[in-house]
Design a protein around this motif. Sequence first.
Motif: not given
Length: 520
Positions: A176-201
Amino acid sequence: APQGLANLAWAFATSGARGSAQRRLFAALAAESPSRLATFKTRELANLAWACAKIGLAPRALFEALGEEVARRASAFSVPDMSMTAWAFASAGHAAPAMFDALAEAATPRARECSGQAIANLAWAYATARHASPSLYSALASMAASRARDLSPQAVSNIAWSFATASHPLAETHLLLDALGAAAQRRLGRFKPQELANLCWAFARVRLPSPSLLDALAEEAARRLDAFSGQGVATLAWSYATLQHAQPDLFDAIAAEAAPRLRRFSPQAISTIAWAFATAGRPAPALFEAIADEAAPRLAEFAPQGLANLAWAFATVGEPSRSTSGGEAELFGLEFGRRCDAAADLFRREELTQLHVWCLWHSLECGQTEGMPSEGLRRRCHAEFTAQQGRPSRLQRHVGAALFRLVGSRPREEVTIPEGYSLDYLVEWRGARVAVEVDGPSHYAAASATASAAQHRAPSSATLLKRRQLRSFGWRLVSIPYFEWDQLHAAKGSTAELQRRYLAAALDEAVAETVVAGVS
């Protein structure tokens, strides 16, 4: 009427009004509802629960009655109302095992009806409530992975956090995380700081390396560090250090951003940042000076884990502990020792080993006695540190056999020295005792996808710490990297002869070293 009560509660919760008069009226509504819940429609039950949780007013009697009513009628709820109700109970911190079981049983076969927000809410609710539901999580994982590209950044972040938090099988979580990560990588600029931190965590929490995502996320986060909270900065640092994913530019940016803001950081964030930089092996003298300045007068605010992380971090990087503030307060002065003794019964095993490393640094490397914990606590630290030394690996056995052929006698193996460290081998060579450490892959940090070959072979901070401390105790030391040993098998010529020459040269070099008094 039930609809009127539910609608009024919803209106108050969404209005943003939080005055005492509004809260009294809301409390009256909550008190009126329990006896009439049987007449509420399922949507009205969900709205009432959501409104109570949203406003932060969740009377026990009301939620117990709500839980019973929802459990009885769970199969009649729509999927959005299921997710809203589960979210409300988790947010309110109200345990309702029967209700969560009933909602999971009803929601699992209907997972295809879930919107992205419903998937995120359900996953978050069950993770937050610590209520295991493997079947529901499997269904949610399947739906989230198939829709990853369509999920909002908030949903991606919350789903990733939830699955990393829940005790769900790692294989399914990784997919699941592999799929989420692949989808997120294309649009990280739309993520809020807390969302970036949570994804990384999330990736760090389940120890899932994803070099390309982590590189892209580091680049994005570094540009916006000033928008991250103190805990967000600490989460980023912890995540990259935990995954041993080298990102020097990000760590340099964190050091520059965190140092002037430490006064607004929590003790947990401060100690986590110190631990992360030490674990990542990233030198940051100015940051550690700032941490010493800020932490010294606030030691009473640090939890036992924070004290241990601070101590281990300074010992690992070898930074001076004296504050540079006007008061010249010492971070590791008498107050530190008193705080450790006061928390003696609260330290976990890992934290006791951290304190032992600090005791070795503070007393033997720095020559300091002030600030040391009591003798009883130091004995516990030593015992725990000694008990956690590793077991011989296959690689270590191969090196031991080669040493036997070289020196003509079986070398002593797994030798525990007075300081608590275990030496892989101890050999006599040309009249001197030499410690031999066999460093397998776990002794080296991971690197980014674009790292050089040298960066892929950088020793971990724990490995460097052990080498440094052994030498400071007077030991002549040979470290045998796994990749150098492996190359001997690939080279032309007799492997046994190449191993003999390699070990002899390494031992000769160690014997030629100048060592401090203490070990001959």
